[in-house]
Scaffold this active site. Structure first.
Site, mmCIF file in Angstrom:
data_model
loop_
_atom_site.group_PDB
_atom_site.id
_atom_site.type_symbol
_atom_site.label_atom_id
_atom_site.label_comp_id
_atom_site.label_asym_id
_atom_site.label_seq_id
_atom_site.Cartn_x
_atom_site.Cartn_y
_atom_site.Cartn_z
ATOM 1 N N HIS A 324 0.808 -1.220 0.000
ATOM 2 C CA HIS A 324 0.000 0.000 0.000
ATOM 3 C C HIS A 324 0.832 1.258 0.000
ATOM 4 C CE1 HIS A 324 -3.366 -2.655 0.934
ATOM 5 N NE2 HIS A 324 -4.134 -1.665 0.522
ATOM 6 N N GLY A 325 2.044 1.212 0.486
ATOM 7 C CA GLY A 325 2.822 2.441 0.457
ATOM 8 C C GLY A 325 4.148 2.294 1.152
#
Lengths: 477, 332
Positions: A324-325
């Protein structure tokens, strides 16, 4: 290009006409060209990367299929995965790595300009997973390689799902390119309905909540957040990210349906889950099944004893968080879910995870059902605090305001009276209540119900002055 | 025990599968034809259009609520792509229009609808939150000379820019041509929507119903900080620079008037303490520029600085009637 802009809908009229009215080969070419145009609209410089990624997997899958030697097949697979993951890691995680080892020049304003201006190519996480799934499926002989690079590139770049999913598999999409499906009125109805609901969720709920959630998270640093406001920060973000991403996915699926394509669902009222494992069958479903099929099962799944099962769950969710990041708070979010899933499996609480059409015998069962939903809801929203908070400090302060501060002083309930924006949670609640009525009590999702819901969204979209629009949250992933 | 409770209380909600009839499995051919054909789409459009038409009739554009002004202000949003300052004009940007410049007080106090009703038909508003009047005038001077109303306040003469605003301006500067196209098209649609439907910002509308969120002293601290003693000496320097700039603009052909927009009494006290009220009037007198001072008029605000809807209408009416009497400002 963003789905909530006028430009996109003008573009869509052209794309729809091209797909529906040109001869099939011309339609594919035109749709591919338009998809690349869609991707290049804001930043054309990453088109080459998309093409390169697709070319690598197309070529590697062809070599894998052509060889009967296990060693050769594995070598090509390893090469393709290394390249894909290497590109993803380089573009996405370089700043995090430099920051972690202290080579970011101190960060913030003192960071070198090239690092401060670092941009992750839009959609790289999504299309990399799509191309990897193709190569993995060919390697596992679940799929014959695609005979046409044009078709394969269209599968990777097809504009509805290119930027933020759903993560479609080649075996779901490629057969749909063989012939154009007839467009029935029912398909048009459902497609339009999905687009309208998606736009409503994004433009009314997500954009409406965004400034309030942002200011609540900013207020954490000043310490001026009452327990009620802290709970709003977490729940508001849960509603915002759901409305944002489910809205985007709904538009993507609806747009594809209007063209004649079918895409897998991505969300199914996730906050009515009674277990974490059920949550992951309702939240970002296409990512969950990707992680399950290609990572969790690839690691051995639950076939190698309980300890290994728990370890596999934890690894899968850790990597899912990192996907996700580039931030350790995402890793913490993934770890939290991994540990939660492991504990759930250990305690056997995950057994009734399907939840569809269970009998409703009485008040006791109903109360138990709501209780389990509440526990999962709180757990998931504790996770969202880590997901949204910029630092661990902010996350822990917010959690302290949510769980400890209520026992130390005022709850700050006046926040509710001062916050008319709380009404923006109502559509999300209504959506979940509708799904519960469908799953628990068998109420049909009829065309009449769709009319009522669509009218409500149209009126809200038309009359709600949303102020500044915000980018889709999942664009950054 | 469980079965006893079940018998006693029965199901929470009788299972509906047996009763529910799906309209997707209709009973008659006509019924099927309607729900499986274009019928639902037509029905949706008809009901939605009727409801929006009803709203259009019910929503009275001349009835501001306590909190928001029902102002279809955004008629056009004109970028200054050639300018170093990234700003937009709301309203009319034509050369024969009246340009109003100022900080966020301007956007809340100046109602284009009221000005139009009072005979000042073509108005454009160029504003920014905590904007500095020198920046606004620099952007305005890139337009051909026209009639200009400058909204004055001490904070707009000299105040530090908030980091968030600096960041927002930086983001604006980085917009690509494609993003500018997106924004322009979205603005055009919004303009159409404003004209046809009179949308509301629902949060503000709900606040207006309850007036719970009106906090007349909220911005006193902000202004106290902006106008703290060490910032005050620069105010006189900026005022002198403004006088020179306005004089130059007049020579270029601009027709200028100045207004001091009102605030809540607490904020007015803070401003008067930092900057003598008479200084603006003196500058305008020196320049021979008309000046309207609305300070001390007992206007009500939402936060100390931004006028409530009905008071914004009152201030706009006052400004319009004053402007109408000035040479060069009559509606053309």
């Amino acid at each position: 290009m963003r789905f909530d802009t006028v430009s996109f809908w003008l573009f869509f009229v052209v794309a729809w006409s091209a797909w529906r009215f040109l001869p099939l080969r011309g339609a594919k070419l035109a749709t591919l060209a338009l998809s690349l145009f869609f991707y290049a609209w804001w930043r054309p410089e990453y088109l080459g990367l998309l093409g390169f990624s697709a070319l690598v997997d197309y070529f590697a899958a062809a070599r894998i299929h052509a060889s009967s030697s296990r060693r050769v097949r594995n070598t090509w697979l390893a090469a393709a995965l290394t390249l894909n993951l290497g590109l993803l890691a380089f573009f996405k995680y370089t700043p995090l790595v430099l920051q972690t080892i202290g080579l970011d020049g101190g960060g913030g304003e003192t960071a070198p300009s090239w690092l401060a201006d670092w941009v992750v190519p839009v959609g790289i996480s999504f299309y990399t997973f799509q191309t990897m799934s193709y190569t993995l499926d060919v390697h596992a002989r679940r799929l014959a390689p695609c005979g046409s690079f044009l078709d394969f590139l269209l599968y990777v770049a097809f504009f509805p799902q290119l930027v933020a999913g759903p993560i479609v598999r080649a075996r779901e999409f490629l057969p749909q390119l063989d012939h154009r499906r007839p467009l029935t009125w029912q398909r048009v109805q459902v497609g339009l309905y999905e687009c309208i609901c998606g736009l409503g969720l994004k433009m009314v709920v997500a954009d409406g909540l965004a400034p309030h959630v942002d200011s609540a998270f900013h207020a954490v640093r000043s310490g001026a957040l009452s327990p009620t406001a802290a709970w709003f920060a977490a729940i508001g973000f849960g509603a915002q990210i759901f409305a944002d991403f489910a809205g985007y996915s709904g538009i993507a699926i609806g747009v594809a349906r209007l063209m004649g394509f079918t895409m897998p669902a991505n969300f199914r009222a996730p906050y009515m889950s009674r277990s974490l494992s059920e949550f992951w069958t309702r939240w970002h479903m296409t990512l969950s099944r990707w992680l399950r099929d290609y990572l969790y099962i690839g690691l051995g799944g639950n076939r190698r004893g309980p300890l290994r099962t728990y370890a596999n769950l934890l690894i899968t969710m850790l990597l899912g968080g990192l996907w996700h990041g580039a931030s350790w708070t995402y890793v913490a979010w993934g770890a939290l879910h991994g540990v939660g899933l492991a504990i759930e499996r250990l305690s056997g609480l995950d057994r009734r995870k399907s939840g569809r059409r269970d009998p409703v015998p009485g008040v006791g069962d109903f109360t138990l059902r709501l209780g389990r939903i509440a526990v999962v809801f709180v757990f998931v929203h504790v996770g969202w605090v880590f997901f949204r908070a910029p630092t661990f400090g902010v996350a822990t302060t917010l959690l302290e305001r949510m769980f400890v501060a209520p026992f130390q002083g005022s709850l700050g309930l006046e926040f509710i009276a001062r916050s008319p924006h709380l009404f923006l949670l109502l559509p999300v609640i209504a959506l979940h209540a509708g799904q519960a009525a469908h799953e628990w009590y068998g109420l049909e999702k009829s065309a009449a119900r769709r009319v009522v819901v669509a009218v409500a969204w149209i009126v809200l979209i038309a009359l709600h002055d949303r102020g500044a629009s915000t980018p889709f949250l999942y664009f950054q992933f | 025990m469980k079965s006893f409770i079940q018998r006693l209380l029965g199901p929470v909600w009788p299972r509906a599968e047996s009763r529910a009839r799906s309209t997707n499995t209709p009973r008659t051919r006509a019924h099927r034809g309607f729900w499986l054909g274009p019928g639902p789409i037509g029905l949706t459009v008809t009901i939605a259009a009727s409801l929006l038409l009803g709203w259009r009739v019910v929503a009275d554009p001349d009835a501001p609520s306590t909190y928001w002004k029902f102002d279809p202000a955004v008629e056009r949003n004109v970028d200054f792509p050639w300018s170093k300052s990234v700003m937009s004009i709301y309203g009319n940007a034509d050369a024969d229009s009246v340009l109003v410049v100022g900080d966020s007080r301007t956007s809340s106090a100046v109602s284009l609808r009221v000005l139009h009703r009072e005979g000042i038909a073509d108005v454009g508003v160029l504003w920014g939150a905590l904007a500095q009047v020198r920046h606004l005038l620099r952007a305005a001077r890139e337009l051909p000379p026209r009639r200009l109303v400058v909204c004055l306040s001490p904070a707009s003469l000299n105040s530090p820019q908030l980091p968030r605003l600096v960041h927002m301006l930086e983001l604006e500067r980085r917009l690509s041509p494609m993003q500018r196209i997106d924004r322009r098209l979205d603005d055009e649609l919004d303009v159409l929507r404003q004209r046809l439907l009179r949308p509301v910002e629902i949060n503000s509308w709900l606040r207006g119903r309850t007036a719970e969120d009106v906090q007349p002293r909220r911005q006193e601290g902000l202004y106290d900080g902006l106008l703290r003693p060490e910032n005050r000496p620069a105010l006189d320097e900026r005022l002198a620079e403004l006088q020179v700039e306005l004089a130059a603009m007049r020579k270029e052909g601009w027709t200028i008037a100045c207004v001091r927009l009102p605030a809540e009494i607490g904020v007015e006290v803070v401003e008067n303490k930092a900057f003598a009220r008479a200084k603006f009037a003196r500058m305008c007198a020196d320049l021979d520029v008309p000046f309207l001072d609305l300070f001390g008029g007992g206007y009500a605000t939402t936060d100390g600085s931004h006028l409530l809807g009905a008071d914004a209408d009152r201030a706009s009416t006052h400004i319009a009637r004053w402007l109408r009497g000035l040479p060069g400002f009559e509606s053309r």
